[in-house]
Design a protein around this motif. Structure first.
Motif, PDB file in Angstrom:
ATOM      1  N   VAL A 160      32.916   9.249  28.348  1.00  0.00           N
ATOM      2  CA  VAL A 160      33.151   9.642  26.961  1.00  0.00           C
ATOM      3  C   VAL A 160      33.460  11.137  26.933  1.00  0.00           C
ATOM      4  CG1 VAL A 160      32.175   9.804  24.644  1.00  0.00           C
ATOM      5  CG2 VAL A 160      31.589   7.857  26.107  1.00  0.00           C
ATOM      6  N   LEU A 161      34.600  11.475  26.338  1.00  0.00           N
ATOM      7  CA  LEU A 161      34.983  12.876  26.165  1.00  0.00           C
ATOM      8  C   LEU A 161      35.047  13.159  24.670  1.00  0.00           C
ATOM      9  CD1 LEU A 161      37.839  13.161  28.828  1.00  0.00           C
ATOM     10  CD2 LEU A 161      35.449  13.853  29.054  1.00  0.00           C
ATOM     11  N   VAL A 162      34.234  14.106  24.217  1.00  0.00           N
ATOM     12  CA  VAL A 162      34.187  14.457  22.803  1.00  0.00           C
ATOM     13  C   VAL A 162      35.043  15.699  22.562  1.00  0.00           C
ATOM     14  CG1 VAL A 162      32.692  15.123  20.876  1.00  0.00           C
ATOM     15  CG2 VAL A 162      31.876  13.460  22.573  1.00  0.00           C
ATOM     16  N   ASP A 163      36.092  15.519  21.774  1.00  0.00           N
ATOM     17  CA  ASP A 163      37.028  16.594  21.426  1.00  0.00           C
ATOM     18  C   ASP A 163      37.551  17.356  22.649  1.00  0.00           C
ATOM     19  OD1 ASP A 163      37.216  16.139  18.698  1.00  0.00           O
ATOM     20  OD2 ASP A 163      35.472  17.377  18.246  1.00  0.00           O
ATOM     21  N   GLU A 164      37.784  16.627  23.710  1.00  0.00           N
ATOM     22  CA  GLU A 164      38.403  17.220  24.895  1.00  0.00           C
ATOM     23  C   GLU A 164      39.251  16.162  25.579  1.00  0.00           C
ATOM     24  OE1 GLU A 164      35.824  17.893  28.471  1.00  0.00           O
ATOM     25  OE2 GLU A 164      34.212  17.448  27.068  1.00  0.00           O
ATOM     26  N   LEU A 165      40.085  16.615  26.488  1.00  0.00           N
ATOM     27  CA  LEU A 165      40.982  15.727  27.218  1.00  0.00           C
ATOM     28  C   LEU A 165      40.561  15.626  28.674  1.00  0.00           C
ATOM     29  CD1 LEU A 165      44.310  17.118  25.751  1.00  0.00           C
ATOM     30  CD2 LEU A 165      43.347  14.848  25.331  1.00  0.00           C
ATOM     31  N   PRO A 166      40.920  14.517  29.332  1.00  0.00           N
ATOM     32  CA  PRO A 166      40.650  14.457  30.773  1.00  0.00           C
ATOM     33  C   PRO A 166      41.516  15.475  31.504  1.00  0.00           C
ATOM     34  CG  PRO A 166      41.953  12.561  30.058  1.00  0.00           C
ATOM     35  CD  PRO A 166      41.587  13.334  28.822  1.00  0.00           C
ATOM     36  N   VAL A 167      41.061  15.905  32.660  1.00  0.00           N
ATOM     37  CA  VAL A 167      41.829  16.853  33.471  1.00  0.00           C
ATOM     38  C   VAL A 167      43.127  16.201  33.932  1.00  0.00           C
ATOM     39  CG1 VAL A 167      41.821  18.192  35.613  1.00  0.00           C
ATOM     40  CG2 VAL A 167      39.760  18.072  34.208  1.00  0.00           C
ATOM     41  N   SER A 168      43.025  14.913  34.278  1.00  0.00           N
ATOM     42  CA  SER A 168      44.199  14.148  34.689  1.00  0.00           C
ATOM     43  C   SER A 168      43.976  12.694  34.288  1.00  0.00           C
ATOM     44  CB  SER A 168      44.431  14.260  36.200  1.00  0.00           C
ATOM     45  OG  SER A 168      43.333  13.692  36.895  1.00  0.00           O
ATOM     46  N   THR A 169      45.032  11.904  34.328  1.00  0.00           N
ATOM     47  CA  THR A 169      44.934  10.475  34.032  1.00  0.00           C
ATOM     48  C   THR A 169      45.560   9.694  35.174  1.00  0.00           C
ATOM     49  OG1 THR A 169      47.017  10.525  32.791  1.00  0.00           O
ATOM     50  CG2 THR A 169      44.981  10.805  31.517  1.00  0.00           C
ATOM     51  N   ASP A 170      45.325   8.388  35.179  1.00  0.00           N
ATOM     52  CA  ASP A 170      45.923   7.515  36.181  1.00  0.00           C
ATOM     53  C   ASP A 170      46.391   6.234  35.498  1.00  0.00           C
ATOM     54  OD1 ASP A 170      43.725   5.543  36.135  1.00  0.00           O
ATOM     55  OD2 ASP A 170      42.557   7.131  37.085  1.00  0.00           O
ATOM     56  N   ASP A 171      47.012   5.359  36.245  1.00  0.00           N
ATOM     57  CA  ASP A 171      47.533   4.122  35.668  1.00  0.00           C
ATOM     58  C   ASP A 171      46.633   2.914  35.900  1.00  0.00           C
ATOM     59  OD1 ASP A 171      49.737   5.240  34.439  1.00  0.00           O
ATOM     60  OD2 ASP A 171      51.045   4.958  36.169  1.00  0.00           O
ATOM     61  N   VAL A 172      45.381   3.151  36.284  1.00  0.00           N
ATOM     62  CA  VAL A 172      44.445   2.035  36.463  1.00  0.00           C
ATOM     63  C   VAL A 172      43.246   2.126  35.519  1.00  0.00           C
ATOM     64  CG1 VAL A 172      45.124   1.550  38.850  1.00  0.00           C
ATOM     65  CG2 VAL A 172      43.284   3.186  38.391  1.00  0.00           C
ATOM     66  N   THR A 173      43.089   3.238  34.833  1.00  0.00           N
ATOM     67  CA  THR A 173      42.000   3.427  33.866  1.00  0.00           C
ATOM     68  C   THR A 173      42.532   3.114  32.468  1.00  0.00           C
ATOM     69  OG1 THR A 173      40.989   5.142  35.231  1.00  0.00           O
ATOM     70  CG2 THR A 173      40.372   5.127  32.902  1.00  0.00           C
ATOM     71  N   LEU A 174      41.677   2.505  31.650  1.00  0.00           N
ATOM     72  CA  LEU A 174      42.005   2.260  30.251  1.00  0.00           C
ATOM     73  C   LEU A 174      41.521   3.458  29.450  1.00  0.00           C
ATOM     74  CD1 LEU A 174      42.881   0.465  27.863  1.00  0.00           C
ATOM     75  CD2 LEU A 174      40.621  -0.627  27.971  1.00  0.00           C
ATOM     76  N   TYR A 175      42.426   4.104  28.722  1.00  0.00           N
ATOM     77  CA  TYR A 175      42.100   5.268  27.893  1.00  0.00           C
ATOM     78  C   TYR A 175      42.198   4.841  26.432  1.00  0.00           C
ATOM     79  CZ  TYR A 175      42.869   7.804  32.206  1.00  0.00           C
ATOM     80  OH  TYR A 175      42.787   8.247  33.501  1.00  0.00           O
ATOM     81  N   ILE A 176      41.119   5.112  25.678  1.00  0.00           N
ATOM     82  CA  ILE A 176      41.092   4.746  24.264  1.00  0.00           C
ATOM     83  C   ILE A 176      40.722   5.976  23.452  1.00  0.00           C
ATOM     84  CG2 ILE A 176      40.091   3.264  22.493  1.00  0.00           C
ATOM     85  CD1 ILE A 176      39.276   1.328  24.771  1.00  0.00           C
ATOM     86  N   SER A 177      41.630   6.388  22.600  1.00  0.00           N
ATOM     87  CA  SER A 177      41.314   7.439  21.642  1.00  0.00           C
ATOM     88  C   SER A 177      40.673   6.731  20.450  1.00  0.00           C
ATOM     89  CB  SER A 177      42.578   8.191  21.227  1.00  0.00           C
ATOM     90  OG  SER A 177      42.258   9.148  20.242  1.00  0.00           O
ATOM     91  N   PHE A 178      39.350   6.819  20.376  1.00  0.00           N
ATOM     92  CA  PHE A 178      38.569   6.122  19.354  1.00  0.00           C
ATOM     93  C   PHE A 178      38.142   7.137  18.301  1.00  0.00           C
ATOM     94  CE2 PHE A 178      34.273   4.683  17.939  1.00  0.00           C
ATOM     95  CZ  PHE A 178      34.692   3.595  17.207  1.00  0.00           C
ATOM     96  N   LEU A 179      38.861   7.154  17.184  1.00  0.00           N
ATOM     97  CA  LEU A 179      38.559   8.078  16.092  1.00  0.00           C
ATOM     98  C   LEU A 179      38.547   9.517  16.598  1.00  0.00           C
ATOM     99  CD1 LEU A 179      35.791   5.869  14.487  1.00  0.00           C
ATOM    100  CD2 LEU A 179      38.165   6.082  13.736  1.00  0.00           C
ATOM    101  N   GLY A 180      39.552   9.829  17.411  1.00  0.00           N
ATOM    102  CA  GLY A 180      39.672  11.165  17.982  1.00  0.00           C
ATOM    103  C   GLY A 180      40.731  11.981  17.273  1.00  0.00           C
ATOM    104  N   ASP A 181      40.516  13.278  17.228  1.00  0.00           N
ATOM    105  CA  ASP A 181      41.453  14.192  16.570  1.00  0.00           C
ATOM    106  C   ASP A 181      42.313  14.979  17.546  1.00  0.00           C
ATOM    107  OD1 ASP A 181      40.427  13.423  14.109  1.00  0.00           O
ATOM    108  OD2 ASP A 181      39.023  15.099  13.996  1.00  0.00           O
TER     109      ASP A 181
END
Length: 188
Positions: A32-53
């Protein structure tokens, strides 16, 4: 499958806790990242912006990245609940869509609509939209668990995009014109 939740809610918020519970059903870890972004992403993880700004930059958008928009597809951007009240709409919704470079433009995979009455406030509409957004996460997790990545679009975006500054100005005007200050009460 690992899941990364991007949110603007506190990590101990009951909605986030319920969202985490749903995400754990995919069998991987949940970050869980609160008001921040991951350093990097990949194509095997599911990313969900859940009520994020937080706006996700192009360099981080992945093929498994979705957003829960607490508004209907005809109110893109900020202020959907306020626009619902001002436009005297009888329906509001939350929208699940793929994240794309331009905000609120990705393929729409699910919408949960609910009725709105004249007595509804922007706050209770938003509370119901938050619950609908949690239901959208549940739908997405079910879809990944049973069928994999969603592919069937259910709607198209429409309407004018509202930027945060426009929303803040409109909200200020609405509050000044519609909210009567109440005197403080003392219970001494």
């Amino acid at each position: 499958m690992n899941v990364c939740l991007l949110t603007s809610l506190a990590s101990n918020n009951p909605l986030v806790e319920q969202c985490i519970t749903q995400c754990k059903r995919l069998g991987g870890s949940v970050q869980v990242l609160v008001d921040e972004l991951p350093v990097s992403t990949d194509d095997v993880t599911l990313y969900i912006s859940f009520l994020g700004d937080v706006i996700i930059p192009e360099s981080l958008i992945s093929k498994h990245m979705y957003n829960t928009h607490p508004g209907p597809p005809w109110y893109r951007g900020w202020g959907s609940r306020l626009r619902t009240v001002l436009d005297k709409q009888t329906v509001h919704a939350s929208t699940l869509h793929k994240v794309e470079l331009r905000v609120d433009t990705g393929d729409i995979y699910q919408i949960i609509e609910f009725s709105v009455t004249e007595s509804d406030t922007i706050d209770n509409i938003h509370s119901r939209a938050e619950l609908a957004s949690l239901a959208l996460v549940t739908w997405l997790i079910d879809h990944y668990a049973l069928k994999g990545k969603p592919t069937h679009k259910v709607a198209e975006w429409s309407g004018k995009f509202m930027y945060k500054k426009e929303y803040q100005k409109l909200r200020h005007e609405y509050i000044n014109n519609n909210v009567t200050p109440q005197p403080a009460t003392s219970e001494y």
